[in-house]
Design an enzyme around this catalytic site. Structure first.
Site, mmCIF file in Angstrom:
data_model
loop_
_atom_site.group_PDB
_atom_site.id
_atom_site.type_symbol
_atom_site.label_atom_id
_atom_site.label_comp_id
_atom_site.label_asym_id
_atom_site.label_seq_id
_atom_site.Cartn_x
_atom_site.Cartn_y
_atom_site.Cartn_z
ATOM 1 N N TRP A 95 0.870 -1.195 0.000
ATOM 2 C CA TRP A 95 0.000 0.000 0.000
ATOM 3 C C TRP A 95 0.897 1.232 0.000
ATOM 4 O O TRP A 95 1.916 1.252 0.679
ATOM 5 C CB TRP A 95 -0.886 0.028 1.256
ATOM 6 N N PHE A 103 -1.077 -3.798 7.605
ATOM 7 C CA PHE A 103 -1.670 -4.726 8.574
ATOM 8 C C PHE A 103 -0.967 -6.078 8.538
ATOM 9 O O PHE A 103 -0.874 -6.758 9.564
ATOM 10 C CB PHE A 103 -3.171 -4.901 8.277
ATOM 11 N N CYS A 111 3.368 2.446 5.205
ATOM 12 C CA CYS A 111 2.918 3.838 5.253
ATOM 13 C C CYS A 111 1.399 3.837 5.368
ATOM 14 O O CYS A 111 0.714 3.346 4.468
ATOM 15 C CB CYS A 111 3.378 4.559 3.990
ATOM 16 N N VAL A 112 0.903 4.356 6.476
ATOM 17 C CA VAL A 112 -0.548 4.439 6.675
ATOM 18 C C VAL A 112 -0.930 5.920 6.678
ATOM 19 O O VAL A 112 -0.379 6.714 7.440
ATOM 20 C CB VAL A 112 -0.984 3.774 7.997
ATOM 21 N N THR A 155 -11.970 7.063 7.147
ATOM 22 C CA THR A 155 -12.494 5.958 7.956
ATOM 23 C C THR A 155 -11.577 5.735 9.159
ATOM 24 O O THR A 155 -10.501 6.333 9.252
ATOM 25 C CB THR A 155 -12.536 4.645 7.149
ATOM 26 N N HIS A 183 -10.014 3.084 9.681
ATOM 27 C CA HIS A 183 -9.006 2.103 9.314
ATOM 28 C C HIS A 183 -7.630 2.491 9.858
ATOM 29 O O HIS A 183 -6.879 1.653 10.332
ATOM 30 C CB HIS A 183 -8.904 2.021 7.784
HETATM 31 C C1 DLZ Z 1 -7.328 -1.060 3.914
HETATM 32 C C2 DLZ Z 1 -6.153 -0.146 4.040
HETATM 33 C C3 DLZ Z 1 -6.346 1.248 4.141
HETATM 34 C C4 DLZ Z 1 -7.694 1.893 4.134
HETATM 35 N N1 DLZ Z 1 -5.298 2.078 4.227
HETATM 36 C C5 DLZ Z 1 -4.037 1.555 4.229
HETATM 37 C C6 DLZ Z 1 -2.910 2.415 4.322
HETATM 38 O O1 DLZ Z 1 -2.994 3.646 4.345
HETATM 39 N N2 DLZ Z 1 -1.681 1.836 4.350
HETATM 40 C C7 DLZ Z 1 -1.496 0.474 4.313
HETATM 41 O O2 DLZ Z 1 -0.347 0.007 4.372
HETATM 42 N N3 DLZ Z 1 -2.560 -0.348 4.205
HETATM 43 C C8 DLZ Z 1 -3.814 0.147 4.151
HETATM 44 N N4 DLZ Z 1 -4.892 -0.673 4.040
HETATM 45 C C9 DLZ Z 1 -4.650 -2.141 3.834
HETATM 46 C C10 DLZ Z 1 -4.452 -2.924 5.136
HETATM 47 O O3 DLZ Z 1 -3.162 -2.692 5.701
HETATM 48 C C11 DLZ Z 1 -4.597 -4.445 4.880
HETATM 49 O O4 DLZ Z 1 -3.728 -4.821 3.833
HETATM 50 C C12 DLZ Z 1 -6.030 -4.833 4.488
HETATM 51 O O5 DLZ Z 1 -6.943 -4.376 5.465
HETATM 52 C C13 DLZ Z 1 -6.154 -6.389 4.360
HETATM 53 O O6 DLZ Z 1 -5.881 -7.014 5.631
#
Ligand code: DLZ
Length: 168
Positions: free
Chosen positions: A29, A64, A88-89, A94, A96
């Site tokens: 991601w 995750f 990187c999140v 949401t 999440h």
């Molecule tokens: C679902 C999701 C969202 C909304 N945002 C991110 C993010 O900003 N960065 C990231 O690394 N992963 C994101 N994910 C995916 C989740 O980490 C995970 O891969 C999914 O929920 C499947 O378990």
């Protein structure tokens, strides 16, 4: 309080990684950001003499999955001295963001304790893309570099403590 740049570290405090084997788990991601973080980490490991075939790279779908990725690496490669978790999140609309950040920070801690090896938290948790760019090789440095330097220091600490215990 002085804001530190993520790429700033005292090079004299970073040990050689010549004898070390280090895993890197990278989330897909926000790939442009995580690729830049991985590059920073790999460059730093090379700079400190970690051999090319002792840098073991895997990719996981999202942040995750970093916890289970690190656990799988350590379970299947006993020679690994540490794993650096890179992701990187970015805060969205949401919840999440909160769930993922909480799961990764707790998960990384649990995996480190379970295996008795350093598992490094190189996760950017930002409000927007610009903040992530700034911290993946931009004006605030590169969190991958910080993660690599931290891994080298923690492995050295572990080896020092283990050898003291063996001599005692
Ligand atoms: C679902 C999701 C969202 C909304 N945002 C991110 C993010 O900003 N960065 C990231 O690394 N992963 C994101 N994910 C995916 C989740 O980490 C995970 O891969 C999914 O929920 C499947 O378990």
């Amino acid at each position: 309080m002085k804001k530190t740049n993520l790429s700033d570290y005292d090079p004299t405090q970073v040990p050689s990684g010549k004898e070390y084997r280090i895993g890197i788990a990278v989330a897909e991601w926000n790939k442009e950001i995580t690729d830049a973080l991985a590059e920073g980490a790999i460059d730093t490991l090379r700079k400190y003499d970690v051999a090319e075939d002792n840098i073991v790279l895997i990719h996981v779908p999202g942040s995750f999955e970093l916890t289970s990725g690190a656990d799988l690496m350590l379970r299947n490669d006993e020679k690994l001295d540490a794993v650096i978790c890179i992701g990187c999140v970015i805060q969205g609309e949401t919840r999440h963001f909160d769930f993922i950040c909480e799961a990764v920070s707790q998960g990384v801690t649990n995996v480190a304790i379970k295996h008795g090896k350093p598992v490094i938290f190189s996760l950017l948790t930002t409000n927007n893309v610009e903040q992530a760019i700034d911290r993946s090789g931009g004006k605030h440095g590169n969190k991958g570099i910080e993660g690599a330097a931290t891994a080298l220091k923690m492995i050295a600490l572990q080896k020092t403590l283990e050898s003291k215990r063996q001599k005692a």
